[in-house]
Design an enzyme around this catalytic site. Structure first.
Site, PDB file in Angstrom:
ATOM      1  N   GLY A 107     -24.573  11.673 -20.032  1.00 40.75           N
ATOM      2  CA  GLY A 107     -24.234  12.022 -21.564  1.00 40.75           C
ATOM      3  C   GLY A 107     -24.885  12.963 -21.984  1.00 40.75           C
ATOM      4  O   GLY A 107     -25.231  14.276 -21.525  1.00 40.75           O
ATOM      5  N   SER A 192     -21.677  12.150 -13.746  1.00 40.63           N
ATOM      6  CA  SER A 192     -21.314  12.469 -15.130  1.00 40.63           C
ATOM      7  C   SER A 192     -22.215  13.925 -15.333  1.00 40.63           C
ATOM      8  O   SER A 192     -22.093  14.449 -14.680  1.00 40.63           O
ATOM      9  CB  SER A 192     -21.415  11.365 -15.890  1.00 40.63           C
ATOM     10  OG  SER A 192     -20.854  11.747 -17.332  1.00 40.63           O
ATOM     11  N   ASP A 279       1.674   3.377  -3.357  1.00 40.79           N
ATOM     12  CA  ASP A 279       0.607   2.723  -2.515  1.00 40.79           C
ATOM     13  C   ASP A 279       0.909   2.538  -0.969  1.00 40.79           C
ATOM     14  O   ASP A 279       0.002   2.705  -0.172  1.00 40.79           O
ATOM     15  CB  ASP A 279       0.749   1.291  -3.039  1.00 40.79           C
ATOM     16  CG  ASP A 279      -0.119   0.089  -2.749  1.00 40.79           C
ATOM     17  OD1 ASP A 279      -0.943   0.553  -1.759  1.00 40.79           O
ATOM     18  OD2 ASP A 279      -0.198  -1.050  -3.106  1.00 40.79           O
ATOM     19  N   ASP A 282      -0.145   5.525   2.414  1.00 39.52           N
ATOM     20  CA  ASP A 282      -1.302   5.510   3.262  1.00 39.52           C
ATOM     21  C   ASP A 282      -0.891   4.475   4.577  1.00 39.52           C
ATOM     22  O   ASP A 282      -1.891   4.264   5.121  1.00 39.52           O
ATOM     23  CB  ASP A 282      -2.617   5.269   2.601  1.00 39.52           C
ATOM     24  CG  ASP A 282      -2.386   3.787   1.672  1.00 39.52           C
ATOM     25  OD1 ASP A 282      -1.770   3.163   1.840  1.00 39.52           O
ATOM     26  OD2 ASP A 282      -3.601   3.864   0.947  1.00 39.52           O
ATOM     27  N   ASP A 286      -1.902  -2.309  -0.638  1.00 43.58           N
ATOM     28  CA  ASP A 286      -2.987  -3.061  -0.659  1.00 43.58           C
ATOM     29  C   ASP A 286      -3.418  -2.971  -2.193  1.00 43.58           C
ATOM     30  O   ASP A 286      -4.445  -3.162  -2.428  1.00 43.58           O
ATOM     31  CB  ASP A 286      -4.099  -2.528   0.037  1.00 43.58           C
ATOM     32  CG  ASP A 286      -4.366  -1.130   0.318  1.00 43.58           C
ATOM     33  OD1 ASP A 286      -3.573  -0.488  -0.477  1.00 43.58           O
ATOM     34  OD2 ASP A 286      -5.182  -0.619   0.696  1.00 43.58           O
ATOM     35  N   ASP A 440     -10.961   8.633 -13.159  1.00 41.56           N
ATOM     36  CA  ASP A 440     -12.123   9.163 -14.445  1.00 41.56           C
ATOM     37  C   ASP A 440     -11.087   9.621 -15.510  1.00 41.56           C
ATOM     38  O   ASP A 440     -10.346  10.477 -15.273  1.00 41.56           O
ATOM     39  CB  ASP A 440     -12.912  10.235 -13.629  1.00 41.56           C
ATOM     40  CG  ASP A 440     -14.182  10.521 -14.715  1.00 41.56           C
ATOM     41  OD1 ASP A 440     -13.771  10.672 -15.887  1.00 41.56           O
ATOM     42  OD2 ASP A 440     -15.078  10.750 -14.012  1.00 41.56           O
ATOM     43  N   HIS A 477     -14.858   6.181 -14.694  1.00 40.96           N
ATOM     44  CA  HIS A 477     -15.962   7.126 -14.784  1.00 40.96           C
ATOM     45  C   HIS A 477     -17.122   6.613 -14.354  1.00 40.96           C
ATOM     46  O   HIS A 477     -18.114   5.950 -14.882  1.00 40.96           O
ATOM     47  CB  HIS A 477     -16.010   7.719 -16.234  1.00 40.96           C
ATOM     48  CG  HIS A 477     -17.219   8.764 -16.460  1.00 40.96           C
ATOM     49  ND1 HIS A 477     -17.160   9.939 -15.964  1.00 40.96           N
ATOM     50  CD2 HIS A 477     -18.157   8.647 -17.160  1.00 40.96           C
ATOM     51  CE1 HIS A 477     -18.086  10.379 -16.249  1.00 40.96           C
ATOM     52  NE2 HIS A 477     -18.675   9.929 -17.085  1.00 40.96           N
TER      53      HIS A 477
END
Length: 559
Positions: A107, A192, A279, A282, A286, A440, A477
């Site tokens: 922050g 962050s 989904d 890959d 899942d 994020d 995040h």
């Protein structure tokens, strides 16, 4: 092109240096005496006290005995008449492993967080628990001064990068006074703004640290904050007129209810649509999208999400909503189309509560404070829903007689667009490990991906020799979201720096019911409470082997 010292542009990058010498530990020799005997320029040690084993816990783990040192550096009277200093605490283990860890906090800083060097979403381990000497600081101002410190030029500079530069040699001197020797190896990390501190240190203090752990780096924090305001204005066009929510920091105030424009049901609808298309890319269905880049090419918001033919019911998005979602995910722009910030990847974690908090609440409550008071020259108040972001954008690059360094200059790593200044870091054997939640909502994982691509280009395709990026599918995040957000990337970083073992697949786990670090309530009910996955160094992807449990990382490989 990124080149090592003494290398001309256009030539091949220098060979990867040998691993740095491994750290060796030492017992703590002094604790209480540090308060009166330690001397360093512009430094006051206010206390040094022994902390018994178990007095501090990380998750369910008792922290071993250590010495807690508190103090401050460069006390002064600011140009605004307020008292400033760089407050810090340092925890020095009785059984020290010979390493130093600078803990970058998040922050706008302003608080000296406990110097534990905590790692991962619901942390079960950290640098202090592993035997590092750890420092934490407020970056030069107190919470009571936030965000008003942005009106004081030196306080801005300390927050941006100078506090780290001032604290680093002092901390190493304090370690030497406590153990009879300085640290053999030094590391810096955080998530962050803490990740930004680490990335800025890599550019500005490349000779001071051996390892850089860079989490969700807001390395273009001014850009991202202004993008938040731009996004708030987009969400406002589809939110319920007049609807409000309580202000998170001011009980007597309210904020516009931007979340009414994209409700939890509607975000879950988008999440499910992304999973439907991506989904299985890959090799496994899942509930996790590992193939992030392939997903961006595959998913089509207009086609793959139903369009409302009547009233909103949580099962569709209106034409206007789709326009706003597409615009926000494409990235903020000025009125003339100049990009302010990058795009955001579509990912299943859009359903996460933290995603909504950043997009709908913090964009009104936090980001305007930073935009107006810390990043702009001259500083001034900002009304997020009325702000002309195109007019605000040039103020981030401006200077004047009082603020001689711009907001962009003091916050971002020098050369971040073409990271040529990391050649010295690479040449001396230092390493970087970066990680970022793909979902994020404030600092885009796409920004980190593009940065590692630019670095690789500057290093003639050899950036992986000293820098590796680990995207975390589903994670919001720094933690949360439908994700395996519990992981330790510090241990692999140390192994890479000191043993030459480059990380490729790092174990990560979810925080299911009963997790000692705190359960993650956003995990889908059909996931095992102990699901594990490998975090894979970009550009490799965790792909299902074709057999084995979908709850076990052993069933996946990074390819």
């Amino acid at each position: 092109m990124l080149v090592a010292c003494g290398t001309m542009p256009g030539t091949a990058a220098a060979p990867t240096p040998a691993p740095l010498k491994a750290a060796t530990g030492a017992p703590l020799q002094n604790c209480a005496a540090l308060a009166t005997q330690f001397r360093f320029d512009q430094t006051q040690v206010t206390s040094a006290t022994p902390e018994a084993a178990g007095a501090l816990k990380l998750g369910a783990s008792p922290v071993p005995a250590h010495c807690l040192v508190k103090g401050r550096m460069h006390p002064r009277k600011g140009s605004d008449g307020r008292d400033y200093a760089i407050g810090f605490e340092m925890r020095l283990p009785q059984a020290w492993n010979g390493r130093f860890y600078y803990q970058g906090n998040g922050g706008l800083d302003g608080t000296v967080q406990p110097a534990q060097g905590a790692l991962g979403g619901g942390p079960l381990t950290g640098a202090l628990l592993q035997g590092f000497a750890v420092i934490s600081s407020d970056a030069g101002h107190t919470g009571a001064q936030t965000p008003f410190f942005g009106l004081e030029p030196q306080a801005r500079l300390d927050y941006g990068y100078q506090a780290v530069a001032k604290l680093t040699p002092m901390a190493k001197g304090l370690i030497a006074a406590a153990y009879g020797k300085g640290p053999d190896r030094s590391y810096i990390g955080g998530c962050s703004n803490g990740g930004r501190h680490a990335m800025v240190a890599a550019a500005r203090l490349g000779d001071q640290y051996d390892g850089y752990l860079v989490g969700a780096p807001g390395y273009r924090l001014p850009n991202a904050a202004l993008a938040q305001l731009w996004g708030a204005q987009q969400w406002a066009t589809v939110s319920t007129p007049g609807a409000t929510i309580p202000h998170p920091m001011n009980p007597s105030a309210t904020l516009a209810d931007l979340g009414s424009g994209f409700t939890p049901k509607e975000r879950q609808l988008l999440s499910s649509a992304v999973l439907e298309q991506c989904d299985a890319l890959d090799g496994a269905r899942d509930g996790m999208v590992q193939a992030t880049q392939a997903c961006q090419a595959r998913f089509n918001l207009q086609k793959d999400v139903p369009t409302c033919q009547g009233e909103r019911n949580g099962q569709c998005l209106t034409v206007a909503q789709k326009q706003v979602v597409a615009a926000v995910f494409s990235g903020a722009k000025t009125a003339t189309g100049q990009p302010i910030y990058v795009s955001f990847p579509y990912d299943a974690g859009v359903s996460g509560a933290n995603w909504a908090t950043w997009k709908f609440v913090n964009a009104l409550a936090l980001d305007p404070l930073a935009v107006g008071a810390v990043f702009s020259v001259p500083p001034g108040r900002v009304d997020p829903l009325k702000e002309d972001v195109s007019a605000r954008w040039p103020l981030f690059s401006a200077t004047d007689d009082a603020f001689r360094e711009s907001g962009l200059s003091l916050m971002t790593p020098p050369g971040q667009d073409n990271p040529v200044n990391l050649g010295a870091l690479r040449a001396r054997g230092a390493k970087m490990v970066l990680f970022h939640g793909v979902s994020d909502a404030v600092f885009s994982a796409e920004d980190t991906r593009r940065w590692i691509e630019r670095l690789d280009q500057a290093q003639d395709g050899k950036a992986a020799d000293f820098a590796r990026y680990f995207p975390v599918p589903g994670m919001n995040h720094c933690s949360g979201g439908p994700a395996a957000d519990q992981f330790d990337l510090l241990t692999p970083l140390v192994q890479w720096v000191e043993q030459g073992v480059a990380p490729q697949a790092v174990p990560a786990s979810v925080r299911g019911a009963g997790h000692a670090g705190g359960a993650n309530a956003e995990l889908p009910k059909d996931w095992s409470a102990s699901r594990t996955r490998p975090l894979c160094a970009y550009p490799t992807v965790a792909r299902y082997a074709g057999s084995g449990s979908l709850e076990d990382a052993a069933s996946f490989s990074c390819r």
